[in-house]
Design an enzyme around this catalytic site. Structure first.
Site, mmCIF file in Angstrom:
data_model
loop_
_atom_site.group_PDB
_atom_site.id
_atom_site.type_symbol
_atom_site.label_atom_id
_atom_site.label_comp_id
_atom_site.label_asym_id
_atom_site.label_seq_id
_atom_site.Cartn_x
_atom_site.Cartn_y
_atom_site.Cartn_z
ATOM 1 N N GLY A 149 156.429 -60.384 78.683
ATOM 2 C CA GLY A 149 157.466 -59.128 78.493
ATOM 3 C C GLY A 149 157.164 -58.639 77.305
ATOM 4 N N CYS A 150 157.553 -57.497 76.868
ATOM 5 C CA CYS A 150 157.292 -56.542 76.131
ATOM 6 C C CYS A 150 157.837 -56.973 74.945
ATOM 7 C CB CYS A 150 157.700 -55.174 76.266
ATOM 8 S SG CYS A 150 159.311 -55.077 77.099
ATOM 9 N N TYR A 151 158.985 -57.430 75.011
ATOM 10 C CA TYR A 151 159.778 -58.087 73.648
ATOM 11 C C TYR A 151 159.394 -59.299 73.400
ATOM 12 C CZ TYR A 151 163.961 -55.033 74.278
ATOM 13 O OH TYR A 151 164.927 -53.947 74.025
#
EC number: 1.2.1.38
Lengths: 340, 340, 340, 340
Positions: A149-151
């Site tokens: 995931g990006c975060y």
């Protein structure tokens, strides 16, 4: 050439994969499916693809055509991805899944955070978490890669070295982060309309964002994560707070030295003494990180920045695919963003 | 009518005072000085003032003309404000200082955070901190009002009720906040150019921002403050983290009830169960706050949002002036922002 | 107090009417309907309304409750407005329609530009075009007011004085204009998502935008109109090109003098020798105009700027209503925008 | 490898050249000068260059070091460029000048539009205008290339085919265009601060912008050009209006066919039946164009869009350099922009 299929190619991560594939020396996109957009010209949905993909039309998924490809990216909803992976793993060179379906090693998080039970425990165990900076050796030859995931990528690359080195308490960590709007995907939703987002900043997913257990898994610490939406197209900035572990001496200098040493050989990691900014990473695969120690409050601040669609999603996926297939890890990936 | 002078009227807070004064039923701006802009038509610097102030020209400061006014706002650099206040206090009805010169009760912070020694201890002691929500009774009839810093107002109105109620540990508080660009003032500086700021988010003032001691003073807790710059014109969002005090039972519901009770009679406070957003306050004097308790990590999250030029600076200054002069506290101040 | 109803209050023009009504000294909103949003709290849809309208809930339309009101604004789709007006005109003090249903005196344009036949020729003839700067005397006591289109107001106030004075050829006029996104209304549409609009400029409605016949009617010239979408929330800038009429002498100076004389007594018109900007009008009811003559190419350039939701829609509607009802024309309307 | 020098590398066009050079298979940047920034690390000025150019420091200009290079880009003010070119032409493989110093074949425009007399008539005559789409054969082996202005490239590629085909009147053409802020260069100027530009649109350079004579030269028609500033970082959209030539039959279809035929073999030209948008070109070297014929007003509308720093400046310069040096014309240049 690597024969590439993109399943679920009409979303933002799919479009970003098409962008990156266009300048990848080894990739040839031979299939791009988009169920809801089947029959639509890619250039009509994304006019920026007109010159590179003038004739590409999204097609419906066809398992027979997918089998035998060298590389298949899945840009599908989580549950759809969970179901499709077993149809493809073993029948294609490598499956790189951009959903969360195969990221969480503890399957019990799926009902809590994603609302479905995981019914592929074997594949879940076999899947490799696609962050080369942490899992490079496992990625080599992997058949199923779960793109982070990006975060999670942002916070992990800033905090993980501190945990590895035993420098911080592994409870009570705070990850306060903000993302540009593409993180929400391609959606006709008033919450992501220009009028709502422009000149606005707002927190969302308070206490319960899905990236929480994934961050805890990769960082190795219990944490509270608060994401915010800011008026940018791309970009994530994560500002993280932790307490030094008991009996450990830290300083801003020692933190910088640790980060520099840990990421010294990484092609996309930049450790800065300045302040990481999302703009410094816009359109590139670069991650910028820094750390500071505040002795007044005995707190460590670690900050990371990246482009959520590039390194935070499709760029990270290409990088992991490059490793999995034994290609040059940097192939098709830029180290210079589009800024100014 | 209240005869109003604005000293240092050519900056952003000055322009905002002119905007608010134009619709204030009791204010008449009789003097607007701007040393570096003396001789410039206000409408040439701020074309949005053309209709309301077609003939206003910034003039050089003249103490003789200032004396005798009912109300004088100071929009000057900190040290200049410190020096000018004694020339005016006692000679005008009320002085409202928008700088930090008279905000910090502990004068020893000035050399550390502002780079100068405070040489007006008497006035500093007499100055009233201009946050009516906390200091309304002291403000009535005050001769010198120190308008709060924009970040301070945001975090204080979210956190102070929790401290008052003894709910949180008063050390280890984190204030992670972001501001639009007007917070930096009117400056020809590449750091605030469109090209630098657009599509960018960056932290600044790491560990050492000047609003730290001011927040600690008004909130009543030791804290670490990290400000960020986001691509908005106006707006501050502060996301604050604290631990419950030992032996105290908290819940999201009890926090909401506390905030609602504490701010029940305030004309500009909105306690929301949703997520405060800067856009909900754009152009108005409103502050939105909320709080949550996360039992998984035993952490309280409190969030505040406001318009940094309105309630965070000039709107707050007008509100405080209204109180000081015995006018309707809401006169000239909007409760509805310009959104959508 | 004027008892005000807003029918179709949940869209952007409705929210702007609520904003303006909150500071209007004579307006009391006693009814706000929103069929698709009936039962929704206004503050939930528009958090910026929380402080001013904490308890307002959109209700379904009820003709009985509407009858007898002093003033009713219609913020409905064009055809719905056409149908509702006859139910209200004569039964309320004044109906102010923000749709295009009663703007075009030549009913034959409706099937061409709006896709329906106009079935209220009598009301259409009686309706007064709600631009006080051109139709003030007709507006006094009007029972049905048709609020102008946002682009139309912008271009008309820049060009109409030149036509009235016989200065320009009344064919071959070009109106090249751009609008912020609120002009499209409140829509969950990818075309108006942040990701589509941010960092983008695009022309739309090429050759055929609906405001064309309306501009031709009010300006009194045949013209080609090209609208563009730019990444702003509010604001319209119209840059207009015309040829001087045969045998007429024009100069930049004479054009400026003409505009100044024509708009001298107007509370919201600013004639500038500079360049009008949308930001100078943001949130206010002001229109800025200028004109230039280029002798090299024998062309006149006239430029207008305004806030499309304020003067371009709801602010213009309030101004027209004020005139119709005999109130102070400027009541509730700001002459200073929210800038910086 | 081609040994490349960039003189005046610290401005926006210099930074964009560095970005493009980093992925150019044949370019090696061996010298980057920046007089005012000599001694500054490129990555400190442009953090996005940190990964690709960690050690690059801007150096002062040194003619001895420049001589012998294969390719030198000049990113200097116009007059400085005029003076430096003779020092380099003949001593390096090719000089590509990004200023206007060698663009205008009629030297008499320099005092009028640029405020200086041109004192290099011989070089001016020899310089090749660096637009491969119009001057490819002259560019091969050229020693001095004058890169076109950003607005000029946009309007020329939309309009020139119509002039070549004799379709339009060559007087009375209108070019109404808008640019993102990077077009103004790297300047600490309030006019380009975020607070001024955000939520704003404004025309500038009314009647007299410097790109006017350059457009007239390359398009082959007399025209009036109005540029605007819009709140974008990059991007130009030009909307152009012309009358059909007497006796010529045109239609939207014939215009589209003409553009498609004219640009059929061009790697960076996209002719669309849709509406060109700046976002479709962001970060790429692509130009999108379209045309329409409005029989109601007998007017042709032609629209072009590009990225002003890429194809409009540094990308166009690299493309021209590739042609001049006999390299693959597309080397180092992307056909897919960074969108979404």
């Amino acid at each position: 050439m690597v024969a590439v299929g993109i399943i679920g190619a009409s979303g933002f991560t799919g479009a970003e994969l098409l962008r990156l594939a266009a300048s990848h020396p080894d990739f040839e996109v031979v299939m791009a499916t988009g169920d809801s957009q089947a029959g639509t010209r890619a250039a009509d949905l994304y006019p920026g693809l007109s010159a590179a993909y003038p004739d590409l039309v999204f097609e419906p998924f066809d398992a027979d055509r997918a089998r035998g490809l060298d590389l298949v990216f899945l840009g599908l909803p989580h549950e759809a991805s969970m179901a499709m992976a077993p149809e493809l793993v073993g029948h294609v060179g490598c499956v790189v899944d951009l959903s969360a379906a195969y990221r969480l090693k503890d399957a019990s998080h799926y009902p809590t955070y994603y609302g479905f039970d995981h019914d592929q425990p074997g594949l879940l165990a076999d899947a490799v978490y696609g962050l080369p900076e942490l899992h490079r050796s496992e990625l080599k030859g992997a058949q199923l890669v779960a793109t982070p995931g990006c975060y999670v990528t942002t916070a992990t690359l800033a905090l993980r070295p501190l945990v590895e080195a035993g420098l911080i308490e592994t409870t009570g960590v705070i990850v306060d982060a903000a993302s540009g709007v593409t993180g929400a995907g391609r959606k006709a939703d008033l919450a992501f309309s220009f009028t709502t987002v422009d000149e606005n900043m707002i927190a969302y997913g308070l206490l319960s964002h899905r990236h929480t257990p994934e961050m805890e898994q990769e960082i190795g610490a219990q944490l509270l994560f608060t994401p915010h939406l800011v008026p940018m197209n791309r970009g994530i900035l994560a500002t993280c707070y932790a307490k030094p572990a008991a009996g450990v001496d830290v300083s801003t200098e020692s933190l910088a030295a640790l980060l520099r040493e840990r990421w010294a050989d990484e092609p996309f990691m930049v450790v800065t003494d300045g302040s990481p900014s999302t703009k410094a990473t816009l359109g590139s695969n670069v991650v910028q990180v820094t750390a500071r120690y505040d002795d007044r409050t005995n707190t460590i601040v670690a900050i990371g920045a990246l482009d959520n669609l590039a390194k935070g999603a499709s760029g990270g996926a290409v990088q992991a695919a490059n490793v999995a297939l034994g290609l040059d890890e940097s192939a098709g990936l830029s180290t210079v963003g589009v800024a100014p």
